[in-house]
Design an enzyme around this catalytic site. Structure first.
Site, PDB file in Angstrom:
ATOM      1  N   TYR A 117       0.595   8.128  -5.309  1.00  0.00           N
ATOM      2  CA  TYR A 117       0.589   9.142  -4.421  1.00  0.00           C
ATOM      3  C   TYR A 117       2.021   9.402  -3.858  1.00  0.00           C
ATOM      4  O   TYR A 117       2.847   8.568  -4.104  1.00  0.00           O
ATOM      5  CB  TYR A 117      -0.458   9.135  -3.312  1.00  0.00           C
ATOM      6  CG  TYR A 117      -0.140   7.833  -2.551  1.00  0.00           C
ATOM      7  CD1 TYR A 117      -1.044   6.902  -2.760  1.00  0.00           C
ATOM      8  CD2 TYR A 117       0.567   8.159  -1.516  1.00  0.00           C
ATOM      9  CE1 TYR A 117      -0.653   5.743  -2.002  1.00  0.00           C
ATOM     10  CE2 TYR A 117       0.512   7.099  -0.570  1.00  0.00           C
ATOM     11  CZ  TYR A 117       0.042   5.925  -0.830  1.00  0.00           C
ATOM     12  OH  TYR A 117       0.131   4.868   0.130  1.00  0.00           O
ATOM     13  N   LYS A 165       4.258  -2.080  -6.649  1.00  0.00           N
ATOM     14  CA  LYS A 165       4.439  -2.991  -7.642  1.00  0.00           C
ATOM     15  C   LYS A 165       5.281  -2.445  -8.846  1.00  0.00           C
ATOM     16  O   LYS A 165       4.713  -1.416  -9.333  1.00  0.00           O
ATOM     17  CB  LYS A 165       3.152  -3.475  -8.020  1.00  0.00           C
ATOM     18  CG  LYS A 165       2.094  -3.820  -6.722  1.00  0.00           C
ATOM     19  CD  LYS A 165       0.787  -4.127  -6.876  1.00  0.00           C
ATOM     20  CE  LYS A 165      -0.248  -4.253  -5.912  1.00  0.00           C
ATOM     21  NZ  LYS A 165      -0.558  -2.689  -5.451  1.00  0.00           N
ATOM     22  N   HIS A 224       3.590  -7.038 -10.347  1.00  0.00           N
ATOM     23  CA  HIS A 224       1.828  -6.527 -10.379  1.00  0.00           C
ATOM     24  C   HIS A 224       1.010  -7.683 -10.880  1.00  0.00           C
ATOM     25  O   HIS A 224      -0.011  -7.951 -10.486  1.00  0.00           O
ATOM     26  CB  HIS A 224       1.499  -5.067 -10.835  1.00  0.00           C
ATOM     27  CG  HIS A 224       0.414  -4.479 -10.506  1.00  0.00           C
ATOM     28  ND1 HIS A 224       0.015  -3.231 -10.205  1.00  0.00           N
ATOM     29  CD2 HIS A 224      -0.976  -5.308  -9.995  1.00  0.00           C
ATOM     30  CE1 HIS A 224      -1.015  -2.844  -9.891  1.00  0.00           C
ATOM     31  NE2 HIS A 224      -1.818  -4.100  -9.613  1.00  0.00           N
TER      32      HIS A 224
END
Length: 310
Positions: free
Chosen positions: A51, A63, A96
């Site tokens: 976002y 990440k 991640h």
């Protein structure tokens, strides 16, 4: 308005103990969820290039994705993340997953021969090489801390042995059915902070809902709390920062109302995992499968790839 408890990190910063998880939420849903969370007092937002609107008083974690493990791509993806977020730096930047996909713009590149699988890079950069690129980011001013996500003890030992730099954070799935006591003890010894994602389990159709467990319900009723609040409290009792995900306003507000479990209630909730083990997030079992062994789970027995540490 209370902004909640904060915890110290090894880099001298602090991290808010309760945060909002946003991974895999829809963009419009996330925008609303973040607004509601900030209004409720959240200051820890966990994202992954999703976002746009941010606030300088927030603790922002993002990440580097599996397609950008190559050392030349790590800072490029960070710059794209900062552009999307509209901020000049991240408070925490994580690898991640310890898995490299082929480089490129497709975040889930399809396997060339197996349509129900994601392609795994056949000649991936090592975790050490990716970690070295992450370390270099600390000199750019674009990140205030670096860490990892979904890393086992073996992976952490490998990157630290090669570089001498210990991750500040390890973000992992953690809940009463997946306490990962050995990993928790190791991270505590090495001063690596644990952030718990999926602290409520999740809503996969073929897995039991942790929020529906009778013991969790019993403890929730005793404390005048929701089952989600009990599961968040279980994580905070263990010293984690906890990032329950929700896009529903009432649940976002409720999850932030931190309760404290007595030692008796904590032990009662912990006991549900003594003879049970359930990892909700095993990529080898995803609908679009990743054929790589990460955690040595039963679903990972017939895979093509191993994590390349060095």
């Amino acid at each position: 308005m209370s902004l909640g408890k904060v915890l110290p990190l090894s880099n001298g910063k602090t991290i808010p103990q309760i945060g909002l998880g946003t991974w895999l939420s829809e963009p419009n849903e996330v925008e609303n969820a973040v607004v509601w969370a900030i209004e409720a007092g959240y200051r820890h937002i966990d994202c992954a290039m999703i976002y746009e609107n941010q606030d300088e008083d927030l603790f922002i974690t993002s990440k580097v994705w599996n397609t950008s493990h190559h050392p030349d791509d790590v800072e490029k993806e960070l710059d794209e993340t900062l552009k999307q977020l509209g901020t000049e730096y991240l408070d925490m930047y994580l690898i991640h997953w310890p898995v490299a996909f082929p480089r490129g713009s497709n975040l889930f590149p399809p396997h060339p021969e197996r349509p129900n699988e994601v392609a795994i890079d056949p000649n991936p950069p090592s975790l050490v090489d990716t970690w070295k690129a992450m370390i270099k980011l600390l000199d750019t001013g674009k990140v205030r801390g670096i860490g990892v996500s979904n890393f086992t003890i073996e992976y952490i030992k490998g990157i630290v042995a090669a570089t001498g730099v210990t991750p500040t954070v390890n973000q992992v799935e953690a809940h009463p059915l997946l306490p990962q006591d050995d990993l928790v003890e190791f991270c505590k010894k090495e001063n690596i902070h644990i952030t718990a994602y999926s602290p409520l389990g999740n809503n996969l159709r073929d897995k039991p809902r942790l929020t529906d467990h009778s013991v969790v319900k019993e403890v929730a009723d005793k404390n005048g709390a929701t089952t989600a609040q009990v599961l968040v409290a279980w994580g905070t009792h263990r010293g984690y920062s906890v990032i329950p995900k929700s896009v529903h306003k009432e649940r976002i507000i409720s999850n932030f109302k931190q309760i404290t479990l007595s030692e008796e209630d904590y032990q009662k909730v912990s006991a549900i995992g003594h003879n049970n083990h359930l990892r909700y997030n095993t990529p080898a079992a995803y609908k679009t499968r990743w054929s790589v062994k990460i955690f040595d789970e039963p679903e990972e027995q017939n895979v093509d790839h191993q994590v390349k540490i060095q």
